[in-house]
Design an enzyme around this catalytic site. Structure first.
Site, short mmCIF file in Angstrom:
data_model
loop_
_atom_site.label_atom_id
_atom_site.label_comp_id
_atom_site.label_asym_id
_atom_site.label_seq_id
_atom_site.Cartn_x
_atom_site.Cartn_y
_atom_site.Cartn_z
CE1 TYR B 289 -2.43 -2.64 -15.80
CE2 TYR B 289 -0.58 -1.50 -14.83
CZ TYR B 289 -1.24 -2.67 -15.13
OH TYR B 289 -0.70 -3.88 -14.77
CE1 TYR B 339 -0.66 -4.72 -11.31
CE2 TYR B 339 -0.13 -6.86 -10.40
CZ TYR B 339 0.08 -5.89 -11.34
OH TYR B 339 1.01 -6.09 -12.31
#
Lengths: 144, 389
Positions: B289, B339
């Site tokens: 992440y 994203y």
């Protein structure tokens, strides 16, 4: 030359909850309080009903010196919220009174914080029964 | 380790992946984005809306709920759904819970999706709307602090001070991921950058520059989950869910974490590896992440790829490049692909294990790790270990 820093947004007021209302009221009176568990005497912040160590509910406020060391800081180069004059600094302080506890605050100094630097709290009156807690180097006021 | 979790190993599979294009302004609702990605994922799997028995998403009040998406796609009586509150930290927990539902027989086929207009409608931590509802906000926002780049910059600084991590380490990570995005037709940012470009990019919140931050993106991504048995008869090569873990741990909350340079992932990783019967050395490719550069560096340490404090030098060594020991964020990541709040990491892991990642394919990839936000913003994290079926 020390760099001059701006100020954070001025209009963002906290919304106290049922756990924190009295803590904010004490801060407005320039008292920095943490909770101390009646059963095991563990100190805690931020305010909440249960002691995370012994899971009991009885506690009392303990006024402590707002003191600690600088764990980290950022220099905000964007306004992020309306009313800020960047660059402004936000500091993360490791509280002396509560082991393992970190607290955020504004920075009341005209040069950047240093890692591990000893700091003390400074009450900033915001009007309407609100004070915030900023931080400055401990020796700041003692220097001639 | 709960015995039942060991039984869960390799019982379910990801059999379909779907995307919308990634843009800065989709011009459509999140409901529309969700439907498009879900239909694309079902098509990829060789399935149709009639096969869907469950829907799952995570969101922060910014997107279409499963209870809206189901009727919008004419799904008849979905037998299971999950509308998980939360940000990137729960992104992989959504897939984990969908897989549990499938393994338990509650729903044979579940679609997990995330649809966001994170640039044109709802900017994370953005101004112009109310503050998030969390008790913690009162202790941060009055100081002009609550946007994710500020919070991550704070922890990045602590890591720099404690371990000597350097701006150049963050920069090398951004450069490496951009090089991957250049090879990814889906990526938003496909112009190569240099370390000098990184260092010259404007300050956001020191120690973070613009190129430390991920891309605010409009887009959606969906994944189809079903049983490993059914997966074997479907169109695409199945990707098995070998491990799926989520957990708590502390966060950036005031008073919450004694050591801000270690994340909730450090507590989760041993459970995840034990569940899958795998370790860091078995992992061929990792999607970690990357809301910010620093989050990758700290996860390289907390998932056990290098020693604590060595994440920066590990990246600088080239280990995370496509031809390195552990290719990381092979699609370019949130920093350069786009994203979608965690889900496009899982989709890229699936692509790598299928062997269809094109110019950015890691040769012979058989095991992939994909991870959620490691727990600084909400006190939770989650991760998946996937294996070629």
């Amino acid at each position: 030359m020390p760099e001059r820093y701006g100020r954070p947004p001025q209009g963002v007021r906290p919304t106290p909850d049922r756990d924190s209302k009295d803590w904010w009221a004490r801060l407005a009176g320039h008292e920095f309080a943490v909770q101390r568990c009646d059963t095991c005497h563990t100190a805690r912040f931020p305010p909440r009903a249960f002691c995370p160590v012994c899971r009991t509910e009885d506690w009392r406020w303990a006024a402590v010196e707002p003191a600690g060391t600088v764990e980290s800081w950022i220099v905000n180069r964007r306004p992020f919220m309306p009313g800020a004059s960047e660059p402004y600094i936000v500091v993360l302080v490791r509280l002396a009174a509560v082991p393992g506890c970190l607290i955020h605050g504004g920075w009341d100094g005209d040069r950047e914080p240093e890692y591990g630097q000893a700091v003390e709290g400074v009450y900033a009156d915001m009007g309407d029964d609100l004070a915030l807690l900023n931080w400055r180097p401990t020796e700041w006021h003692a220097s001639p | 380790m709960a015995k039942r979790l060991l039984e869960f190993r390799d019982r379910t599979a990801v059999v379909g992946v779907g995307y919308t294009p990634f843009t800065k302004d989709s011009g459509v609702s999140t409901l529309t984005l969700a439907c498009r990605a879900i239909l694309a994922a079902l098509d990829d799997a060789g399935l149709g809306p009639g096969d869907v028995e469950g829907l799952a998403t995570h969101r922060v009040g910014d997107s279409a709920a499963p209870s809206l998406v189901g009727p919008a796609l004419g799904l008849a009586d979905p037998s299971w759904y999950l509308d998980q509150f939360g940000g990137g930290s729960v992104s992989h927990a959504v897939v984990a819970q969908a897989a549990l539902a499938v393994a338990a027989g509650v729903a044979e086929t579940v679609v997990c999706y995330r649809a966001i207009n994170a640039r044109s409608e709802f900017r994370m931590g953005g101004t112009g709307r109310g503050l998030p509802v969390s008790p913690e906000v009162q202790y941060q926002a009055p100081y002009g602090y609550f946007a994710p780049p500020q919070q991550y910059a704070m922890y990045a600084r602590a890591h720099m001070q404690k371990y000597g991590t350097k701006a150049e380490h963050f920069g090398q990570l951004a450069v490496t991921q951009r090089a991957n995005a250049v090879k990814n037709p889906r990526a938003l940012m496909r112009t190569p950058i240099t370390l000098d470009d990184y260092l010259a990019s404007r300050w956001i919140a020191e120690p973070f520059r613009l190129l430390d931050c991920c891309l605010e993106t409009d887009g959606a991504c969906a994944l189809v989950i079903t049983t490993a048995d059914r997966a074997r008869s479907l169109r695409r090569a199945p990707v098995l869910i070998s491990g799926a873990a989520w957990g708590g741990g502390d966060s950036h909350l005031s008073g919450g974490r004694a050591d801000p340079t270690t994340t909730a992932a450090a507590a989760l990783a041993p459970r995840l590896y034990a569940q899958a019967g795998l370790g860091p050395a078995d992992i061929d490719v990792a999607q970690l992440y990357d809301c910010f550069t620093y989050s990758v560096i700290v996860q390289l340490e907390d998932y056990g790829f290098c020693a604590k404090g060595e994440g920066g030098p590990y990246v600088a060594s080239g280990a995370t490049a496509l031809d390195g020991a552990l290719p990381v964020n092979t699609h370019g990541g949130f920093l350069s692909e786009g994203y979608v709040h965690g889900v496009n990491h899982i989709a890229e892991a699936v692509s790598q294990l299928r062997g269809d990642a094109g110019d950015r394919q890691v040769a012979g990839a058989e095991v992939a790790l994909s991870t959620a936000q490691p727990g600084y913003i909400l006190p939770a994290t989650s991760a998946l270990l996937l294996r070629k079926g």
